[in-house]
Design a protein around this motif. Structure first.
Motif, PDB file in Angstrom:
ATOM      1  N   GLN A 181       0.833  -1.209   0.000  1.00  0.00           N
ATOM      2  CA  GLN A 181       0.000   0.000   0.000  1.00  0.00           C
ATOM      3  C   GLN A 181       0.861   1.250   0.000  1.00  0.00           C
ATOM      4  O   GLN A 181       0.525   2.246  -0.663  1.00  0.00           O
ATOM      5  N   LEU A 182       1.978   1.215   0.742  1.00  0.00           N
ATOM      6  CA  LEU A 182       2.842   2.380   0.810  1.00  0.00           C
ATOM      7  C   LEU A 182       3.444   2.706  -0.552  1.00  0.00           C
ATOM      8  O   LEU A 182       3.576   3.886  -0.915  1.00  0.00           O
ATOM      9  N   ARG A 183       3.801   1.678  -1.315  1.00  0.00           N
ATOM     10  CA  ARG A 183       4.328   1.929  -2.663  1.00  0.00           C
ATOM     11  C   ARG A 183       3.287   2.645  -3.522  1.00  0.00           C
ATOM     12  O   ARG A 183       3.619   3.558  -4.298  1.00  0.00           O
ATOM     13  N   GLN A 184       2.014   2.260  -3.393  1.00  0.00           N
ATOM     14  CA  GLN A 184       0.952   2.922  -4.144  1.00  0.00           C
ATOM     15  C   GLN A 184       0.767   4.366  -3.680  1.00  0.00           C
ATOM     16  O   GLN A 184       0.543   5.276  -4.489  1.00  0.00           O
ATOM     17  N   VAL A 185       0.884   4.587  -2.369  1.00  0.00           N
ATOM     18  CA  VAL A 185       0.775   5.946  -1.826  1.00  0.00           C
ATOM     19  C   VAL A 185       1.891   6.821  -2.385  1.00  0.00           C
ATOM     20  O   VAL A 185       1.657   7.965  -2.816  1.00  0.00           O
ATOM     21  N   PHE A 186       3.122   6.295  -2.381  1.00  0.00           N
ATOM     22  CA  PHE A 186       4.258   7.033  -2.934  1.00  0.00           C
ATOM     23  C   PHE A 186       3.985   7.444  -4.371  1.00  0.00           C
ATOM     24  O   PHE A 186       4.206   8.605  -4.774  1.00  0.00           O
ATOM     25  N   ALA A 187       3.535   6.482  -5.177  1.00  0.00           N
ATOM     26  CA  ALA A 187       3.311   6.740  -6.603  1.00  0.00           C
ATOM     27  C   ALA A 187       2.233   7.801  -6.814  1.00  0.00           C
ATOM     28  O   ALA A 187       2.374   8.693  -7.664  1.00  0.00           O
ATOM     29  N   LYS A 188       1.150   7.728  -6.043  1.00  0.00           N
ATOM     30  CA  LYS A 188       0.032   8.641  -6.244  1.00  0.00           C
ATOM     31  C   LYS A 188       0.310  10.042  -5.709  1.00  0.00           C
ATOM     32  O   LYS A 188      -0.231  11.028  -6.231  1.00  0.00           O
ATOM     33  N   LEU A 189       1.164  10.157  -4.670  1.00  0.00           N
ATOM     34  CA  LEU A 189       1.466  11.467  -4.095  1.00  0.00           C
ATOM     35  C   LEU A 189       2.757  12.064  -4.641  1.00  0.00           C
ATOM     36  O   LEU A 189       3.092  13.203  -4.336  1.00  0.00           O
ATOM     37  N   GLY A 190       3.494  11.275  -5.427  1.00  0.00           N
ATOM     38  CA  GLY A 190       4.721  11.790  -6.020  1.00  0.00           C
ATOM     39  C   GLY A 190       5.860  11.957  -5.043  1.00  0.00           C
ATOM     40  O   GLY A 190       6.691  12.853  -5.195  1.00  0.00           O
ATOM     41  N   SER A 221       9.017   9.800  -2.633  1.00  0.00           N
ATOM     42  CA  SER A 221       9.851   8.609  -2.781  1.00  0.00           C
ATOM     43  C   SER A 221      10.400   8.088  -1.461  1.00  0.00           C
ATOM     44  O   SER A 221      11.019   7.024  -1.438  1.00  0.00           O
ATOM     45  N   ARG A 222      10.198   8.826  -0.346  1.00  0.00           N
ATOM     46  CA  ARG A 222      10.719   8.382   0.943  1.00  0.00           C
ATOM     47  C   ARG A 222       9.676   8.609   2.033  1.00  0.00           C
ATOM     48  O   ARG A 222       8.800   9.472   1.902  1.00  0.00           O
ATOM     49  N   GLN A 223       9.779   7.826   3.116  1.00  0.00           N
ATOM     50  CA  GLN A 223       8.833   7.984   4.207  1.00  0.00           C
ATOM     51  C   GLN A 223       8.940   9.356   4.850  1.00  0.00           C
ATOM     52  O   GLN A 223       7.940   9.916   5.311  1.00  0.00           O
ATOM     53  N   SER A 224      10.151   9.925   4.889  1.00  0.00           N
ATOM     54  CA  SER A 224      10.308  11.262   5.469  1.00  0.00           C
ATOM     55  C   SER A 224       9.558  12.304   4.640  1.00  0.00           C
ATOM     56  O   SER A 224       8.961  13.237   5.184  1.00  0.00           O
ATOM     57  N   GLU A 225       9.563  12.146   3.306  1.00  0.00           N
ATOM     58  CA  GLU A 225       8.826  13.074   2.444  1.00  0.00           C
ATOM     59  C   GLU A 225       7.318  12.911   2.640  1.00  0.00           C
ATOM     60  O   GLU A 225       6.567  13.896   2.649  1.00  0.00           O
ATOM     61  N   LEU A 226       6.878  11.660   2.796  1.00  0.00           N
ATOM     62  CA  LEU A 226       5.458  11.425   3.051  1.00  0.00           C
ATOM     63  C   LEU A 226       5.049  12.051   4.384  1.00  0.00           C
ATOM     64  O   LEU A 226       3.964  12.634   4.494  1.00  0.00           O
ATOM     65  N   ALA A 227       5.919  11.930   5.416  1.00  0.00           N
ATOM     66  CA  ALA A 227       5.610  12.513   6.721  1.00  0.00           C
ATOM     67  C   ALA A 227       5.413  14.019   6.608  1.00  0.00           C
ATOM     68  O   ALA A 227       4.490  14.588   7.204  1.00  0.00           O
ATOM     69  N   VAL A 228       6.267  14.680   5.831  1.00  0.00           N
ATOM     70  CA  VAL A 228       6.135  16.121   5.620  1.00  0.00           C
ATOM     71  C   VAL A 228       4.795  16.434   4.954  1.00  0.00           C
ATOM     72  O   VAL A 228       4.071  17.359   5.358  1.00  0.00           O
ATOM     73  N   PHE A 229       4.448  15.662   3.939  1.00  0.00           N
ATOM     74  CA  PHE A 229       3.185  15.873   3.205  1.00  0.00           C
ATOM     75  C   PHE A 229       1.997  15.746   4.159  1.00  0.00           C
ATOM     76  O   PHE A 229       1.083  16.590   4.166  1.00  0.00           O
ATOM     77  N   ILE A 230       2.000  14.672   4.973  1.00  0.00           N
ATOM     78  CA  ILE A 230       0.864  14.416   5.862  1.00  0.00           C
ATOM     79  C   ILE A 230       0.774  15.475   6.955  1.00  0.00           C
ATOM     80  O   ILE A 230      -0.317  15.947   7.298  1.00  0.00           O
TER      81      ILE A 230
END
Length: 388
Positions: free
Chosen positions: A361-370, A372-381
């Motif tokens: 699921q995380l790979r799909q989240v990465f792809a859809k939000l653009g 590439s790293r969990q730290s970048e996702l944390a910033v987005f969220i």
């Protein structure tokens, strides 16, 4: 690097991060203990001069520069003048939170030789011309930054290790700073004989891992007496009426007590729990019990301080926004948990799904939000939650 060496390095990073983390937990309950956190970083990372600055412009409060290893005269000069002309400030402000920074990658010392900051201040630090850092908070007029000053050789040799350690301890530091803000709104430290629960303005509870109530703040007692949001149930357990807030509280307490949270996947919005409330939980070790005001020998080993804070906004806005970006409901639930406060393993446990499923699921989240790293996702969220 060989596989054995890589495993050894990973173990070292984990050990150092956990030792620093214990000091951070203490600072969560006593802002005066941040100096001990800086000393622990200096002890475990020889040749590093750490400094932490927390500013809350809206409240007009915050910690001064808390540091270890620095000459007080250099710190005084920085606070009085050179901090205002520090060229790295622009780099800090434009870098996402929870992402490690290295000065030699972003703005090398060699590029600053003709500046007042370098000539009159940085060059006089005995070779400590480079730094590594991480921005912990940057929202609503609040800024928190951890900086590790070191020599140029360290910048080239150890930046990977320093980045890994900073990104491990950063979520713990942010949670501790948030607890400081909830519990210490007007003063930097406890007064003589004053306990944390007497100070905290928001509803706060000391509970066991299974949510048995040990003590509550004045606002906590008032919330229990009202009975609309929470009450004391069978076996003195803290019972929260809203299902989502109850699930979030149970999950945060389990994580604070060192466990792996489990759940049925319905909690959705991570620590926010329910409309109108956010929940923060910090583990209390034996040596922190006196700060709260409890008898140390009459309570279980695993306790957590839980603070409920009224918040504005509606978590459904976050869910709706992620749905607009193409995330499925399952991907949305996972994404909202990945705000830097837990690992993927812990997020999977709280959702009641397998780690392999969470990775997919995380790979799909990465792809859809653009990202590439969990730290970048944390910033987005985190930014999404700030806007909501």
């Amino acid at each position: 690097m060989s596989e054995t060496a890589a495993m050894g390095e990973a173990e070292r990073v984990h050990r150092v991060s956990e030792e620093i983390g214990l000091a951070i937990d203490h600072a969560a309950c006593d802002p005066g203990a941040w100096e001990a956190v800086m000393a622990e970083i200096g002890r475990l990372l020889p040749g590093i001069w750490p400094v932490l600055q927390v500013v809350d412009a809206a409240a007009g409060t915050g910690l001064p520069l808390v540091h270890w290893g620095w000459d007080p005269a250099d710190v005084q000069a920085y606070e009085a003048h050179y901090g205002a002309v520090n060229p790295w400030i622009s780099v800090i402000l434009t870098t996402p939170a929870m992402v490690a920074m290295h000065s030699e990658e972003r703005m090398p010392a060699s590029s600053l030789r003709h500046t007042e900051f370098y000539a009159d201040w940085l060059s006089r630090l005995g070779g400590m011309k480079a730094s590594s850092g991480i921005k912990l908070i940057d929202a609503d007029g609040r800024l928190a930054v951890l900086n590790l000053q070191h020599d140029l050789g360290r910048a080239a040799r150890d930046q990977g290790r320093l980045a890994a350690i900073m990104e491990r301890i950063a979520p713990r530091m942010r949670r501790a700073i948030e607890t400081n803000r909830a519990c210490f709104p007007t003063h930097a430290a406890l007064g003589p004989g004053e306990t944390l629960l007497a100070r905290v303005a928001d509803p706060a509870f000391v509970v066991t891992r299974d949510l048995r109530l040990v003590e509550a703040s004045r606002a906590g007692h008032a919330l229990l007496a009202d009975g609309e949001t929470a009450r004391v149930g069978v076996l003195d357990r803290l019972e929260i009426r809203d299902r989502r807030l109850a699930a979030a509280t149970a999950r945060e307490v389990t994580l604070a007590c060192g466990g792996v949270a489990t759940g049925n996947g319905e909690t959705g919005a991570g620590p926010a729990g329910a409309e109108g409330w956010s929940v923060t939980a910090i583990g209390l070790r034996q040596d922190l019990r006196g700060v709260v005001g409890m008898a140390r020998l009459l309570v279980p080993d695993h306790l957590a301080l839980v603070v409920l804070r009224p918040v504005a906004g509606d978590g459904r806005r976050e869910t709706d926004r992620l749905a607009e970006l193409g995330l499925s409901p399952a991907e949305t639930r996972l994404a909202l948990l990945m705000d830097g406060s837990r690992s993927l393993v812990q997020a999977a446990g709280s959702l009641g799904i397998r780690h392999e499923t969470a990775r997919s699921q995380l790979r799909q989240v990465f792809a859809k939000l653009g990202v590439s790293r969990q730290s970048e996702l944390a910033v987005f969220i985190l930014r999404l939650k700030d806007r909501a």
